[in-house]
Design an enzyme around this catalytic site. Structure first.
Site: not given
Ligand code: ACO
Length: 437
Positions: A275, A315, A371
């Site tokens: 987050h 996201h 971010d």
């Molecule tokens: N890099 C690579 N792969 C990713 C990423 C990423 N940053 N984010 C999601 N994926 C992939 C997952 O591995 C998954 O792949 P799969 O379907 O093959 O298993 C798919 O995309 C869906 O991912 P989920 O985890 O189901 O997506 P969710 O909506 O739960 O997660 C989150 C959202 C937590 C923001 C995620 O994208 C992430 O971890 N991003 C990196 C951390 C980040 O930048 N956080 C800041 C968010 S903005 C904020 O909070 C202000």
């Protein structure tokens, strides 16, 4: 309308149920059934009734809200109806905070009074300094912030009276005013530097920069470009509807503690790398990549699941370019004219270029989020990475408080208490220790 309902047939019993559909302002995003209506769907008379299973609340509306609108598919963000791009260009953080809290932009008199009220509450009790002194010299400033904002509740016992309008409003002024002071003191402590008292002749962000930066000069004069850049970053971070930390604010607030305790919980939720800690993680990732030629190999290892996630990408809600990331990318040029270019910027731009052309990221609709570029600007402004989530918590305080006030005034609000699908043992007899294998 006769057809604004959902008919469900339970194939276990053959019974049908008609559940009404309710709408928000935007039918496309606001159509929902009341989950409690599912409870009437039972396989037998002694059945508890059907629950909705939704880990992470990915498809659950936890409340009604009129504050922030996000359309993740189209990359739209509005506070109280105003597009974020317009607010970032024309508003100030304190004006935006007022808008979030009270629903309308202030007139000139309201704005003057609002700024005066915030400015007059920037100083913290001297004991807070002693409290901060008790932390280890290398304590993470975010840990310090969680502790000190929670501790503020003990200085204002009447803050418990959350249903008293005047008292509640006073805590709002205090929290918005004192968060920068606590954040700056936390930073100064972690650097072994003396605390700088607020300068109430400066703007909200000008004073914050002064409390962070001032050394031996009699008066700190913030650079107007950097002061405005920080103000814009604060506007962009002020609210983002029902995310993890805002949900923490509402969940904790639903048991009616004082707002300092609820803000401490929300700040703790923001601390996590998934987050508000993500911008810190982005910087660590960019440093690890180091240079342009390492970018393709890094993207490859992310896809192979070897290098973790591409931080600052993806996201829960945005399946398009995060509109805040667009504004921040533009802001970077203005900041770098004053500070000089951050060499990590070209690594970030290359990373974005490669990722946006790659099928893995395209198929999953993974775009840069807020971010991705904010950390590069914060670093250019001279902040260490540990301060990044703190720089998120300070402006988000307005959003948390707006959501908290909305929750308290909503007659539908009940103490947050989700259900579970129990997967443990059925009843069994206790076995004395000596008889256990
Ligand atoms: N890099 C690579 N792969 C990713 C990423 C990423 N940053 N984010 C999601 N994926 C992939 C997952 O591995 C998954 O792949 P799969 O379907 O093959 O298993 C798919 O995309 C869906 O991912 P989920 O985890 O189901 O997506 P969710 O909506 O739960 O997660 C989150 C959202 C937590 C923001 C995620 O994208 C992430 O971890 N991003 C990196 C951390 C980040 O930048 N956080 C800041 C968010 S903005 C904020 O909070 C202000």
């Amino acid at each position: 309308m006769a057809n604004d309902s959902l008919t469900i047939t339970d194939n276990r019993t053959g019974k049908s149920y008609e559940l009404p559909i309710r709408y928000g302002t935007y039918p496309k995003y606001g159509a929902a059934i009341d989950a409690s209506q599912l409870r009437q769907i039972k396989a037998s008379d002694d059945d508890f009734g059907l629950l909705a299973y939704d880990p992470g609340f990915t498809n659950t509306a936890s409340c009604k809200s009129g504050i922030t609108f996000v359309d993740g598919e189209r990359g739209i963000l509005r506070y109280r109806g105003y597009p974020i791009e317009q607010l970032a260009e024309k508003s100030s953080y304190l004006e935006t905070a007022y808008l979030l809290l009270y629903g309308e932009l202030p007139d000139a008199g309201q704005m003057e009074e609002w700024v005066r009220n915030i400015t007059h509450h920037t100083i913290v009790h001297e004991n807070i300094k002693k409290f901060i002194d008790g932390f280890h010299y290398d304590a993470h400033p975010m840990g310090l912030l969680v502790g000190t904002v929670g501790a503020l509740s003990t200085f204002y016992p009447s803050a418990k009276e959350i249903h008293d309008d005047a008292r509640r409003e006073k805590q709002i002024w205090r929290l918005i005013a004192k968060m920068p002071t606590l954040a700056a003191f936390s930073y100064r402590h972690s650097r072994g530097m003396p605390y700088v008292y607020p300068d109430n002749d400066l703007s909200y962000t000008g004073n914050f920069l002064s409390m962070l930066r001032r050394t031996t000069e009699l008066r700190y004069e913030p650079d107007p470009v950097l002061e405005r850049a920080l103000d814009v970053l604060f506007i962009l971070h002020a609210d983002h509807e029902q995310n993890c930390s805002t949900s923490a604010m509402r969940v904790v607030g639903s048991s009616h503690p004082d707002p300092y305790s609820a803000i401490a919980a929300a700040t703790a939720a923001l601390y996590g790398p998934l987050h508000g800690g993500a911008n810190e993680a982005v910087l660590r990732m960019l440093n690890q990549i180091g240079s342009l030629q390492n970018v393709p190999a890094f993207v490859k290892s992310v896809k192979a699941g070897e290098a973790g996630r591409l931080m600052g990408f993806g996201h829960r809600v945005y399946k398009n370019y995060d509109p805040r990331a667009k504004v921040i990318k533009g802001l970077a040029d203005q900041v770098f004219e004053v500070t000089g270019v951050n060499p990590l910027l070209e690594v970030a731009i290359e990373l974005e270029r490669i990722a946006l052309e790659d099928d893995y990221f395209i198929e999953r609709k993974l775009y840069p989020n807020v971010d991705f570029y904010s950390g590069i600007i914060y670093q250019a402004l001279g902040f260490p990475v540990a301060m990044f989530p703190v720089l998120f918590a300070v402006p988000r305080t307005a959003g948390w408080l707006a959501q908290w006030m909305e929750m308290l005034s909503d007659s539908d609000t009940r103490i947050a208490r989700p259900r579970q699908i129990f997967t443990g043992s059925d009843e069994r007899e206790y076995v004395p220790l000596k008889k256990r294998r």
